[in-house]
Design an enzyme around this catalytic site. Structure first.
Site, PDB file in Angstrom:
ATOM      1  N   MET A 159       1.349  -1.196   0.059  1.00  0.00           N
ATOM      2  CA  MET A 159      -0.216   0.116   0.078  1.00  0.00           C
ATOM      3  C   MET A 159       1.031   1.354  -0.450  1.00  0.00           C
ATOM      4  O   MET A 159       0.369   2.133   0.734  1.00  0.00           O
ATOM      5  CB  MET A 159      -0.503  -0.068   1.264  1.00  0.00           C
ATOM      6  N   SER A 204       4.532   1.611   7.769  1.00  0.00           N
ATOM      7  CA  SER A 204       3.703   2.650   7.303  1.00  0.00           C
ATOM      8  C   SER A 204       3.442   3.284   8.826  1.00  0.00           C
ATOM      9  O   SER A 204       3.063   4.197   8.249  1.00  0.00           O
ATOM     10  CB  SER A 204       2.940   2.388   5.749  1.00  0.00           C
ATOM     11  N   HIS A 263       9.455  -3.404   3.456  1.00  0.00           N
ATOM     12  CA  HIS A 263       8.658  -3.506   2.372  1.00  0.00           C
ATOM     13  C   HIS A 263       9.747  -3.953   1.233  1.00  0.00           C
ATOM     14  O   HIS A 263       9.690  -4.818   0.187  1.00  0.00           O
ATOM     15  CB  HIS A 263       8.483  -2.557   1.393  1.00  0.00           C
TER      16      HIS A 263
END
Ligand code: AMP
Length: 281
Positions: free
Chosen positions: A30, A188, A37
């Site tokens: 996302m 995040s 990531h």
């Protein structure tokens, strides 16, 4: 790095690649990328000829409009990070591209979606299953990479592929959680923590590391109490759930001792910011 916003353009390139027998690794995200990531990207690059990273904040998996609105987004920064790590293809469609019309598809997930995250974030995994299925149908990757940070999601994706993508032969690879030097699982959402909340947040992983140990002399009941009490005593933190579950069924274990094949999963609010983490035995 090739950037695609439209499925049709991505498909043209994919068709060419597949004709040549190129293997495809896929990393769905996302955005608001961090080292967690990137660890998925690095693994995919090692194991495939071409890697595709998707950046898409999927509205269907949010059950709070505020959470969706406040979810951090920084596409240019993400592009830069992906370039620096030699990613091949980025797919960043808008919401209309992925959901041109309303669809009511229900995924049967064998109850894996009704506990923990599923219990507190109603419809979350239906939204995850929907978007991941769409990506898999478009990309048909050889390998797809997910983080253990989202343990329940990883278990559900494996089930989804087994049940709904039998013929596609997509291999699901689960990568270890990447942590900050003090142990906080990278996320995040950590960007939203202020200084005091960030300082408090480390208690989540520290507490899991302290009590979730194979040779623990404590009973499950005592471990649960210690974990809840330690975290909730902090003025910024409130535990939403803490479950010790079987790695495959995601059901609470019945034994009173920690044993191999179980994972302790937790969700904690640092004020209004929701954090999750897990540690396996
Ligand atoms: P997200 O952008 O949060 O949807 O995450 C995209 C993928 O990255 C998911 O498979 C996550 O499980 C994975 N991921 C997120 N944080 C981490 C982390 N700290 N370590 C490893 N993988 C992660």
């Amino acid at each position: 790095m090739n950037i695609y916003r439209k499925i049709i353009n991505l498909n043209v390139n994919l068709a060419k690649l597949k004709k040549n027998g190129t293997t495809i690794g896929f990393v769905p995200t996302m955005g608001s990328l961090h080292e967690g990531h990137l660890s998925l990207l690095k693994r995919s690059k090692k194991e495939n000829d071409v890697t595709i990273v998707s950046l898409f904040v999927n509205p269907e998996q949010f059950n709070s409009a505020v959470d969706l609105e406040l979810y951090p987004r920084d596409e240019l920064k993400d592009f830069k990070m992906l370039e620096e790590h030699a990613n091949d293809i980025v797919f960043c469609p808008d919401v209309k591209e992925m959901y041109p019309k309303k669809e009511e598809h229900f995924f049967e997930l064998d109850g894996l979606d009704s506990v923990m995250e599923g219990k507190y974030r109603s419809g979350h995994f239906q939204g995850v299953a929907k978007i991941v299925s769409k990506f898999f149908e478009i990309i048909k990757p050889n390998n797809a990479y997910f983080g253990k940070k989202d343990f329940q999601q990883a278990v559900i994706i494996k089930y989804l592929v087994k049940k709904y993508f039998k013929k596609s032969d997509i291999n699901i690879v689960i990568c270890d959680t990447v942590r900050e030097p003090d142990g906080l699982a990278m996320s995040s959402r950590n960007l939203r923590l202020n200084k005091a909340q960030r300082k408090a947040a480390v208690l989540v992983s520290q507490t899991l590391f302290k009590y979730i140990k194979k040779d623990s002399k404590l009973s499950i009941t005592d471990i649960k109490k210690k974990v809840f009490d330690t975290i909730n005593e902090n003025q910024y933190l409130q535990t939403e759930y803490f479950n010790i579950v079987n790695n495959e069924t995601l059901q609470d274990i019945e034994s009173e001792r920690l044993e191999h094949g179980v994972t302790a999963c937790i969700a904690v609010y640092a004020d209004e910011i929701r954090l999750i983490d897990n540690v396996s035995v």
